[in-house]
Design an enzyme around this catalytic site. Structure first.
Site, short mmCIF file in Angstrom:
data_model
loop_
_atom_site.label_atom_id
_atom_site.label_comp_id
_atom_site.label_asym_id
_atom_site.label_seq_id
_atom_site.Cartn_x
_atom_site.Cartn_y
_atom_site.Cartn_z
N GLN A 1 7.54 -0.61 -13.85
CA GLN A 1 8.51 -1.19 -14.78
C GLN A 1 9.72 -1.72 -14.03
O GLN A 1 10.41 -0.96 -13.34
CB GLN A 1 9.01 -0.03 -15.65
CG GLN A 1 8.77 -0.16 -17.09
CD GLN A 1 9.18 1.15 -17.76
OE1 GLN A 1 8.78 2.24 -17.33
NE2 GLN A 1 9.97 1.06 -18.78
N ARG B 1 10.98 16.29 -20.23
CA ARG B 1 12.38 15.84 -20.38
C ARG B 1 12.99 16.44 -21.66
O ARG B 1 14.14 16.88 -21.67
CB ARG B 1 12.42 14.31 -20.44
CG ARG B 1 12.14 13.67 -19.10
CD ARG B 1 11.94 12.17 -19.21
NE ARG B 1 11.84 11.58 -17.88
CZ ARG B 1 11.27 10.41 -17.61
NH1 ARG B 1 10.73 9.71 -18.60
NH2 ARG B 1 11.23 9.95 -16.38
N HIS C 1 3.39 7.13 -24.61
CA HIS C 1 4.38 7.39 -23.56
C HIS C 1 5.22 6.11 -23.51
O HIS C 1 4.88 5.15 -22.82
CB HIS C 1 3.69 7.64 -22.22
CG HIS C 1 4.63 7.60 -21.04
ND1 HIS C 1 5.75 8.40 -20.94
CD2 HIS C 1 4.62 6.86 -19.90
CE1 HIS C 1 6.37 8.15 -19.80
NE2 HIS C 1 5.71 7.21 -19.16
N ASP D 1 -4.95 2.61 -0.85
CA ASP D 1 -3.96 1.62 -1.30
C ASP D 1 -4.37 0.26 -0.75
O ASP D 1 -4.90 0.18 0.36
CB ASP D 1 -2.56 2.01 -0.79
CG ASP D 1 -1.46 1.32 -1.57
OD1 ASP D 1 -0.71 2.02 -2.29
OD2 ASP D 1 -1.34 0.07 -1.48
N VAL E 1 0.60 3.77 -19.70
CA VAL E 1 -0.43 4.75 -19.39
C VAL E 1 -1.47 4.90 -20.50
O VAL E 1 -2.66 5.08 -20.22
CB VAL E 1 0.20 6.10 -18.98
CG1 VAL E 1 0.91 6.78 -20.12
CG2 VAL E 1 -0.83 7.02 -18.36
N ARG F 1 7.19 -0.67 -21.01
CA ARG F 1 5.92 -0.31 -20.41
C ARG F 1 4.81 -1.23 -20.90
O ARG F 1 3.89 -1.56 -20.17
CB ARG F 1 5.59 1.15 -20.72
CG ARG F 1 6.55 2.13 -20.06
CD ARG F 1 6.14 3.55 -20.32
NE ARG F 1 7.05 4.50 -19.68
CZ ARG F 1 8.08 5.06 -20.29
NH1 ARG F 1 8.36 4.77 -21.54
NH2 ARG F 1 8.86 5.91 -19.65
N THR G 1 -0.47 5.25 -14.05
CA THR G 1 0.10 3.90 -14.08
C THR G 1 0.40 3.48 -15.52
O THR G 1 -0.36 3.78 -16.44
CB THR G 1 -0.90 2.91 -13.43
OG1 THR G 1 -1.16 3.35 -12.10
CG2 THR G 1 -0.34 1.49 -13.38
N SER H 1 -1.66 10.72 -18.09
CA SER H 1 -0.55 11.68 -18.01
C SER H 1 0.27 11.65 -19.31
O SER H 1 0.95 12.63 -19.64
CB SER H 1 0.35 11.40 -16.80
OG SER H 1 0.91 10.11 -16.90
N GLY I 1 -0.54 -0.10 -8.84
CA GLY I 1 -0.13 -1.18 -9.72
C GLY I 1 1.35 -1.40 -9.75
O GLY I 1 2.11 -0.75 -9.03
N ASP J 1 7.57 13.10 -20.86
CA ASP J 1 8.54 13.04 -21.97
C ASP J 1 8.74 14.44 -22.55
O ASP J 1 9.87 14.83 -22.89
CB ASP J 1 8.02 12.10 -23.06
CG ASP J 1 7.46 10.83 -22.47
OD1 ASP J 1 8.09 9.78 -22.55
OD2 ASP J 1 6.36 10.92 -21.87
N1 LIG Z 1 3.02 7.99 -16.47
C1 LIG Z 1 4.27 8.26 -16.14
O1 LIG Z 1 4.90 9.16 -16.73
C2 LIG Z 1 4.90 7.45 -15.03
C3 LIG Z 1 6.13 7.80 -14.46
C4 LIG Z 1 6.63 7.03 -13.42
C5 LIG Z 1 5.93 5.91 -12.99
N2 LIG Z 1 4.76 5.59 -13.58
C6 LIG Z 1 3.98 4.41 -13.22
O2 LIG Z 1 3.26 4.64 -12.02
C7 LIG Z 1 2.93 3.38 -11.43
C8 LIG Z 1 3.26 3.41 -9.95
O3 LIG Z 1 4.66 3.47 -9.77
P1 LIG Z 1 5.26 3.55 -8.30
O4 LIG Z 1 6.72 3.74 -8.44
O5 LIG Z 1 4.47 4.51 -7.48
O6 LIG Z 1 4.95 2.07 -7.78
P2 LIG Z 1 4.85 1.60 -6.25
O7 LIG Z 1 5.01 0.12 -6.25
O8 LIG Z 1 5.74 2.42 -5.40
O9 LIG Z 1 3.34 1.96 -5.85
C9 LIG Z 1 2.25 1.29 -6.36
C10 LIG Z 1 1.22 1.19 -5.26
O10 LIG Z 1 0.03 0.63 -5.81
C11 LIG Z 1 -0.56 -0.17 -4.78
N3 LIG Z 1 -1.53 -1.09 -5.36
C12 LIG Z 1 -1.30 -2.20 -6.10
N4 LIG Z 1 -2.46 -2.78 -6.44
C13 LIG Z 1 -3.46 -2.03 -5.89
C14 LIG Z 1 -4.87 -2.13 -5.88
N5 LIG Z 1 -5.48 -3.12 -6.49
N6 LIG Z 1 -5.56 -1.16 -5.24
C15 LIG Z 1 -4.92 -0.15 -4.60
N7 LIG Z 1 -3.57 -0.02 -4.57
C16 LIG Z 1 -2.86 -0.95 -5.20
C17 LIG Z 1 0.63 -0.85 -4.12
O11 LIG Z 1 0.31 -1.35 -2.82
C18 LIG Z 1 1.66 0.28 -4.11
O12 LIG Z 1 1.62 1.02 -2.89
C19 LIG Z 1 3.73 2.34 -12.23
O13 LIG Z 1 2.91 1.70 -13.17
C20 LIG Z 1 4.78 3.18 -12.94
O14 LIG Z 1 5.27 2.55 -14.13
C21 LIG Z 1 4.22 6.34 -14.57
#
Ligand SMILES: NC(=O)c1ccc[n+]([C@@H]2O[C@H](COP(=O)([O-])OP(=O)(O)OC[C@H]3O[C@@H](n4cnc5c(N)ncnc54)[C@H](O)[C@@H]3O)[C@@H](O)[C@H]2O)c1
Length: 322
Positions: free
Chosen positions: A89, A158, A182, A42, A129, A95, A126, A150, A86, A155
């Site tokens: 939302q 759910r 997604h 991270d 996606v 998204r 992320t 993913s 990253g 979905d």
């Molecule tokens: N695909 C899905 O079904 C689904 C479901 C839920 C969330 N998500 C997505 O997952 C992603 C993460 O969500 P989250 O709640 O864990 O967010 P979060 O903010 O809790 O965690 C994101 C992490 O990424 C780190 N980060 C940012 N830029 C970085 C970089 N350049 N290199 C390394 N680390 C870096 C941040 O420091 C942070 O710890 C989001 O985009 C969210 O929308 C996807």
């Protein structure tokens, strides 16, 4: 056979992004015993360190596993690298609004990951996606079968959960898929949804109950809008997506040939080409083994094409195409 397919245990899984999704996935992975090594990467180093320490203290209750905070060089030899880094939302944000912000991060991290690990599988969570799965493909230069989003795995879960509540059967006995993006343009495949091989109206007939199409519409609406509802209440979603990432990782590491709705590069399906979106897909140790060319109704085909067009336009605006 690829080098990857020959790799034997112990398996290393790298997680880039130790936030809500990354650390919840790490926790589920540790408890599963599926990985011998888990590295957390991270840009907030302290966060990765703290999560690794906390996870290590769960090792005596679970499985011998090496967990450490690392950097991109630790992706070397990783069977699966899960990208959860990253921005997420914000309330009211779609998204696709996230696309620009997270693509900028992708331009930085994907070449670093693929450079250190040219033989592994990249699994993207992320958002958005599907867009980031396509970006990963273009920025990594990896073959399409080793880049997996993913997608609609969450979905679909759910959807199956809500259908199971409605029909009073175990969610695992409900066979139904959400395909496409997604996100807001995702498509429920009602024409193939079944319980014990019976289409849902036939299941209702057999049970002597009314097939309630308004209730089905409401189930899809709740499926599609679930993230907004959860984010409004608790700020983020992470348990179910982490469980979905676990299921995909298990299908890969255990070479299970599992059919999952994950996002990958679609070529020539219903007139859709060169877009990443979800279809029922066989997943195994090589990554994407096969996209299943399911028979959709005309209406579902139209919806899927519209979903692909939303994704194609966003992808084009990011100037990622090779
Ligand atoms: N695909 C899905 O079904 C689904 C479901 C839920 C969330 N998500 C997505 O997952 C992603 C993460 O969500 P989250 O709640 O864990 O967010 P979060 O903010 O809790 O965690 C994101 C992490 O990424 C780190 N980060 C940012 N830029 C970085 C970089 N350049 N290199 C390394 N680390 C870096 C941040 O420091 C942070 O710890 C989001 O985009 C969210 O929308 C996807």
């Amino acid at each position: 056979m690829t080098k990857l397919a020959q790799t034997s245990s112990p398996a290393r899984v790298a997680i880039v992004g130790a936030g809500n999704v990354g650390s919840t996935f790490a926790y589920a992975l540790l408890l599963s015993g599926l990985a011998a090594e888990i590295v957390l990467i991270d840009k907030n180093r302290a966060k990765a360190e703290g999560e690794a320490m906390d996870l290590n203290h769960a090792v005596p209750f679970s499985h011998p596993t090496r967990v450490w905070p690392g950097d991109f060089s630790d992706c070397a030899g990783s069977a699966v690298t899960v990208l959860t880094a990253g921005a997420f939302q914000a309330a009211g944000e779609t998204r696709l609004d996230l696309a620009g912000r997270n693509t900028a991060i992708w331009r930085e991290i994907v070449p670093a990951i693929a450079g250190h690990n040219p033989d592994g599988i990249l699994l993207i969570a992320t958002n958005p996606v599907d867009i980031l799965t396509y970006a990963t493909l273009r920025l990594s230069g990896l073959p399409a079968e080793r880049v997996i989003g993913s997608g609609t795995i969450l979905d679909t879960a759910r959807f199956r959960y809500l259908l199971s509540e409605h029909f009073h059967v175990d969610a695992r006995s409900v066979h139904a898929f959400i395909i496409g993006e997604h996100g807001d343009s995702e498509v429920p495949v009602w024409s193939l949804a079944n319980i014990a091989g019976m289409k849902l109206p036939d299941f209702c007939d057999a049970q002597g109950i009314k097939y309630d199409s308004d209730a089905m519409d409401e189930i899809f609406r709740q499926t599609r809008d679930a993230a907004y509802q959860i984010i409004q209440r608790k700020g983020a979603t992470y348990y179910a997506v982490a469980a979905g990432l676990m299921r995909i990782t298990q299908a890969i590491l255990r070479n299970q040939n599992t059919v999952l709705s994950v996002s990958s590069l679609v070529r020539d399906f219903c007139g859709i080409d060169d877009v990443c979106l979800s279809l029922p897909t066989v997943v195994n140790r090589t990554g994407i083994a096969k996209l299943l060319r399911i028979q959709l109704s005309d209406a579902e085909t139209d919806q899927l094409r519209r979903s692909a067009e939303v994704l194609r336009q966003t992808t084009a605006s990011l100037k990622l195409a090779a």
